[in-house]
Design an enzyme around this catalytic site. Structure first.
Site, PDB file in Angstrom:
ATOM      1  CB  SER A  11      69.113 -58.498 -24.853  1.00  6.80           C
ATOM      2  OG  SER A  11      68.409 -57.779 -25.838  1.00  6.80           O
ATOM      3  CD  GLU A 152      63.812 -60.910 -31.548  1.00  5.81           C
ATOM      4  OE1 GLU A 152      64.035 -62.103 -31.784  1.00  5.81           O
ATOM      5  OE2 GLU A 152      64.676 -60.106 -31.154  1.00  5.81           O
ATOM      6  CG  HIS A 186      63.964 -55.333 -31.470  1.00  3.77           C
ATOM      7  ND1 HIS A 186      64.968 -55.371 -30.540  1.00  3.77           N
ATOM      8  CD2 HIS A 186      63.733 -56.626 -31.827  1.00  3.77           C
ATOM      9  CE1 HIS A 186      65.310 -56.630 -30.330  1.00  3.77           C
ATOM     10  NE2 HIS A 186      64.586 -57.409 -31.100  1.00  3.77           N
TER      11      HIS A 186
HETATM   12  N1  DGL Z   1      67.806 -54.818 -26.974  1.00  2.70           N
HETATM   13  C1  DGL Z   1      66.730 -54.413 -26.108  1.00  2.70           C
HETATM   14  C2  DGL Z   1      66.758 -52.886 -25.951  1.00  2.70           C
HETATM   15  O1  DGL Z   1      67.291 -52.147 -26.765  1.00  2.70           O
HETATM   16  C3  DGL Z   1      65.381 -54.882 -26.622  1.00  2.70           C
HETATM   17  C4  DGL Z   1      65.164 -56.359 -26.446  1.00  2.70           C
HETATM   18  C5  DGL Z   1      65.176 -56.813 -24.999  1.00  2.70           C
HETATM   19  O2  DGL Z   1      64.240 -56.499 -24.235  1.00  2.70           O
HETATM   20  O3  DGL Z   1      66.146 -57.458 -24.613  1.00  2.70           O
HETATM   21  O4  DGL Z   1      66.254 -52.378 -24.977  1.00  2.70           O
END
Ligand code: DGL
Length: 268
Positions: A11, A152, A186
């Protein structure tokens, strides 16, 4: 043998924790990364929306002539891995199954904690995978939505991160779990803080690390590893704000990102 790159998407920036592991465990492989920074976060969106976004990310990566795709996002893996595997003629792996397998290997008490976004926690994807392996396991889930913006901002080593983590984790710490899956891209950046709160009896599972291991196995099984002597290359694409991606991404990867290109993901 196949020298085409691996396509990895997330994302936004978080999937770089998976990229970092792939770089370490599979140094010969080239990578094309796409971060959907215009539409992040996925963690608060519906399964239908996240699946539509994931399919667009996959179509973009296919155009880049990748040989396999890693859905390096827990939310996107939880919502759309099955339908993506059915819809595209391409090896695709996500981060949920490798994380679940590792958690089942780690737990001795048969009690596993899962922390992630609201989307991942409510999807039931980790429970499903864990129960396929061992249906005696008791699972405790906790959404920790503030962890993503804290990371972030680069605040993972601050008092704000520690207070937030304590607020989220104190309630699951004493429930007898002995494994905790950091089921969000993250969270590995908060590993030190999370580990301090959970104590040394609770082992942390990092799906990013496990996914790179699974990718290695998959490339080997399909005999599509890159065995060429040429140096591997890394390309980065985003749907918005390449300058911020470069700055925050270098923190995630702990190495310089030379160039980031912005693309229009709605075209795919
Ligand atoms: N990349 C997302 C996850 O691993 C976290 C960030 C988002 O909510 O897009 O769930």
């Amino acid at each position: 043998m196949d020298s085409r790159p691996i396509g990895v998407f997330d994302s936004g920036i978080g999937g770089l924790t998976v990229v970092k592991e792939i770089m370490e465990q599979l140094p010969n492989e080239s990578i094309v990364y796409f971060g959907d920074t215009a539409r992040v976060p996925y963690g608060t969106k519906s399964k239908e929306t996240v699946t539509r976004y994931s399919f667009q990310c996959i179509r973009f990566l296919l155009e880049k002539k990748v040989k396999a795709i890693v859905i390096a996002c827990n939310t996107a893996s939880a919502s759309s891995l099955d339908s993506a595997q059915q819809s595209f003629d391409m090896p695709i792996i996500g981060v949920v199954e490798p994380g679940a397998i590792s958690a089942c290997q780690v737990t001795k008490a048969n009690r596993i904690g899962i922390i992630g976004t609201e989307g991942t926690v409510s999807s039931g994807a980790y429970e499903k995978e864990i129960n396929v392996i061992n249906n005696d396991v008791k699972i405790l889930l906790k959404a920790c939505p503030l962890f993503v913006p804290i990371v972030e901002e680069g605040w993972q080593d601050t008092e704000i991160a520690r207070l937030t983590a304590r607020e989220y984790l104190e309630g699951i710490k004493d429930k007898g779990i002995d494994a905790l899956v950091m089921a969000c891209t993250h969270y590995p950046l908060l590993e030190k803080t999370i580990a301090e709160i959970m104590g040394d009896k609770i082992k942390l599972v990092n799906p990013a690390y496990e996914t790179a291991k699974s990718l290695k196995e998959m490339l080997h099984q399909l005999n599509i590893q890159n065995k060429a002597a040429k140096k591997s290359t890394y390309e980065y694409y985003v749907s918005d704000n390449p300058v911020k991606f470069k700055k925050v991404g270098e923190n995630f990867l702990s190495k310089p990102i030379p160039y980031v290109e912005k693309i229009d993901i709605e075209k795919y």
